[in-house]
Design an enzyme around this catalytic site. Sequence first.
Site, PDB file in Angstrom:
ATOM      1  N   HIS A 114       0.838  -1.192   0.000  1.00 57.01           N
ATOM      2  CA  HIS A 114       0.000   0.000   0.000  1.00 57.01           C
ATOM      3  C   HIS A 114       0.880   1.252   0.000  1.00 57.01           C
ATOM      4  O   HIS A 114       2.073   1.185   0.277  1.00 57.01           O
ATOM      5  CB  HIS A 114      -0.920   0.011   1.228  1.00 57.01           C
ATOM      6  CG  HIS A 114      -2.098  -0.907   1.080  1.00 57.01           C
ATOM      7  ND1 HIS A 114      -1.995  -2.262   1.326  1.00 57.01           N
ATOM      8  CD2 HIS A 114      -3.394  -0.693   0.698  1.00 57.01           C
ATOM      9  CE1 HIS A 114      -3.187  -2.831   1.109  1.00 57.01           C
ATOM     10  NE2 HIS A 114      -4.040  -1.906   0.731  1.00 57.01           N
ATOM     11  N   LYS A 174      -0.510   4.769   4.721  1.00 62.00           N
ATOM     12  CA  LYS A 174      -1.415   3.836   5.414  1.00 62.00           C
ATOM     13  C   LYS A 174      -0.899   3.597   6.830  1.00 62.00           C
ATOM     14  O   LYS A 174       0.279   3.293   7.025  1.00 62.00           O
ATOM     15  CB  LYS A 174      -1.489   2.514   4.642  1.00 62.00           C
ATOM     16  CG  LYS A 174      -2.502   1.523   5.220  1.00 62.00           C
ATOM     17  CD  LYS A 174      -2.717   0.347   4.266  1.00 62.00           C
ATOM     18  CE  LYS A 174      -3.595  -0.732   4.878  1.00 62.00           C
ATOM     19  NZ  LYS A 174      -4.959  -0.272   5.223  1.00 62.00           N
TER      20      LYS A 174
END
Lengths: 266, 266, 266, 266
Positions: free
Chosen positions: D153, D157
Amino acid sequence: MIKVAISGVAGRMGREVLKTVLAAPDTELCAAIDIYNEGLDAGSLLGGENLGITITSNLAEALATSGAQVMVDFTNPRSVADNVITALNAGVRPVVGTTGMSEDDFARVSELAQKMHLGCIIAPNFAIGALLMIKFAAEAAKYFPNVEIIEKHHDQKLDAPSGTAIKTTEKILEQRGDFQQGLEMEEEKITGARGGKMPGGLRIHSVRLPGYVAHQEVIFGGVGQTLTIKHDSISRESFMPGVLTAIRAVLRLEGVVYGLENLLFE
Amino acid sequence: MIKVAISGVAGRMGREVLKTVLAAPDTELCAAIDIYNEGLDAGSLLGGENLGITITSNLAEALATSGAQVMVDFTNPRSVADNVITALNAGVRPVVGTTGMSEDDFARVSELAQKMHLGCIIAPNFAIGALLMIKFAAEAAKYFPNVEIIEKHHDQKLDAPSGTAIKTTEKILEQRGDFQQGLEMEEEKITGARGGKMPGGLRIHSVRLPGYVAHQEVIFGGVGQTLTIKHDSISRESFMPGVLTAIRAVLRLEGVVYGLENLLFE
Amino acid sequence: MIKVAISGVAGRMGREVLKTVLAAPDTELCAAIDIYNEGLDAGSLLGGENLGITITSNLAEALATSGAQVMVDFTNPRSVADNVITALNAGVRPVVGTTGMSEDDFARVSELAQKMHLGCIIAPNFAIGALLMIKFAAEAAKYFPNVEIIEKHHDQKLDAPSGTAIKTTEKILEQRGDFQQGLEMEEEKITGARGGKMPGGLRIHSVRLPGYVAHQEVIFGGVGQTLTIKHDSISRESFMPGVLTAIRAVLRLEGVVYGLENLLFE
Amino acid sequence: MIKVAISGVAGRMGREVLKTVLAAPDTELCAAIDIYNEGLDAGSLLGGENLGITITSNLAEALATSGAQVMVDFTNPRSVADNVITALNAGVRPVVGTTGMSEDDFARVSELAQKMHLGCIIAPNFAIGALLMIKFAAEAAKYFPNVEIIEKHHDQKLDAPSGTAIKTTEKILEQRGDFQQGLEMEEEKITGARGGKMPGGLRIHSVRLPGYVAHQEVIFGGVGQTLTIKHDSISRESFMPGVLTAIRAVLRLEGVVYGLENLLFE
């Protein structure tokens, strides 16, 4: 213990099967058949100690005298049908990885297996991972009709695309219906850049390089996302769990099952 | 603070440059030029607050009155040469991402930049990652002459293969010499499966699917190993570090530099 | 023809070197040394025909009587230093893949090689693709300071991360300076999910699964783009081009070169 | 035409839903609800022309007066339960992407939907590709019990591993039974290198880098082969086909369906 005869034991696949049958807890070698290395102990094929089983070229006799329950055949297109019929007539269940049987052979074998109430498994591909890839690809195509396939093999492979890529395409096309993918106005500035065009506009790309063995990825594209199903095979060992599954399953079957997927997934 | 004028500010690349120039600590917007959105405040292009800079279509005037040190141009092939000459005549250094200048234009611009003792950077590709990929690929080809390229783009791209793939191939071929790759006896059962054939037998495979933006991998195969260099670009933002590098560098240059790689790596 | 003695010829790497030396157009086998299989013809190691070279455990004698120009050593940490010194004293140039020499050994070997005016190559990694990966990674880190490494190996590997991943990290850190990557507020809900934390916040992730051999990818992230450098090794053969390069190069050297990269890239 | 009210229309997901509802041939916007941008025309959210629908913060009134058949809700954990109950009481079928409903809320909603004979779809993940990945992973685990997950990601995040990785693990564990993977003697030289350890020894590796959005691969290892199922999502648009599927399906349902997978695959 399942008693297994290996036909084509001296070939590259045959030797892998030999290792597998010796290693599995529930199988044992009872006969080793090949036209090469006749008279040697089967253990010599693995460079190891004697197994007490002599390689013979006489399949009928080997099956008759060894108490074989299953015959695994990795030979060649010219002898496979005869081998399978010999096995069935001897009450031995065939597990066949050799390709190239004709439709006629197939019909004869099916009939004989039914008559003898014996199971018989014929499978062009024993790699469970590849079979799962094809299964998942067919299923994903219902939701993501835009697909391309990249398959990568060693640089000595003669044909492109691979049989697995073509099989994958067929299964995808069965699921996605009449969908036509691709941009009509598209222009190939170098002929072939967009790959091999299959029905429905699906493209297959075949990469050939040293350092590869047998690899395939099936890529599904949707708005803002892609889903990729990828199988990488780096040795013949990858087929052995599938062969073992077939050896165990063939005892419970009656008649011919074509394709390991029909055994595994249904 | 470097005073930057943006030519083509209302386009998709222009708006990204606008964001970048506003966000960087050492650059400031001094003029915004476009034939669209004339008379609006440049801030409206980002849906935000007013910047106090009105969009104008008159480049010469904007450069003359704004104290611009650098002009960034993302317009179109028809206007780029005029814009660059206008900038140089105004004593402003051009950073040009627009493609399509003719050789004649290029010669005129080079001469003018020299005469004015001004730097000028013209770059078809500002993605530093893509430039590194090409550089590394050229270097790897000395050791691994067997190469194939897979490039993947969104399914609205009209041409295949991509300009980046062709550029990569050229750089590889410069390094690996006369090497001829591929199996002569190879057979394409589906035309195009083996991709687009470049000089030396190097193959380019172009995948087009929704869910992709701009991706390329260069794969080098050797016995028992592969080396892969892969670049994935998912937004126009990926060009901005390269644009910013060029804005800073052009101040120290004299004459034209073509290709950001010549600025970055040498 | 370069006359090559192979020390540790009966080991897994030794056998690969044997195949390589027999196959290359400019090398020939002149001696085969191992403490195992003594007295057998070296050809038996490949399951093939006799080569007329008998395996011996006496390195000094083998080097003295065979006219060896180069000794390739793939033995073990306990014997490597002695072997290298024996070779240098016999006027034979060592190419060493065995790891585990101490700093003292290394100093002694360096001094002796200089005194004898002989080349000597000691390399922990002969896979040219892996060396290129490390080289490119170090260079990319100047432009993309945010990096993570994923290395994948077979599930029998005892240690994590791999030596190659640690070496790659060291080279990256040398280039990118004091940069600290990663989000301070980040929360690991499962301990270890974010991988092994190296200096500067660089993370290494070690995957262990059957079906893998030795694989690594170094991923550089920038706004809107990633650059990935990936090496996949699936067999010991991948080291052989590096061994052959070293055999050829060691003839032209004087003194010790540590690391094949210092031979290849500089 | 299905009349759709969008609750949370001014948020990032709400705007995507707005585009989707306007573009689909069988849906039309009938109400736009948000506490932000109240009083503006909904078209202003897309920077385009007026749609004749004014954004309001009064959900009950909007549903009552607009003839809405379906309400799509992308708001926040605090308001979602009230919104859903308001909709059901107004005879409008909810399609809910907002996470964070409590079990109590969920029970109340289920009961009310049954009582009203109305369909209601609550789905934490509308990306069909991700749902297929999880489904295929669970199925593959029956044949390949050795699995590791790599999820990647963007570097902002906060938590690791991702919810999708944990969900995937749960589904895999349900299928593969008591299997314990991994080498007992294994040694982590850098803590965390082997990833986050889940039940059964399954490892999750979380990569965080700029240039990523939301990506996951589930890797199954067998002898000589690996099977990889990979999902890459690069924009919120990837959720829209799932939202549209839910809008169409909710009309035919009675009661609550939790998880789009239960709608798609069964």
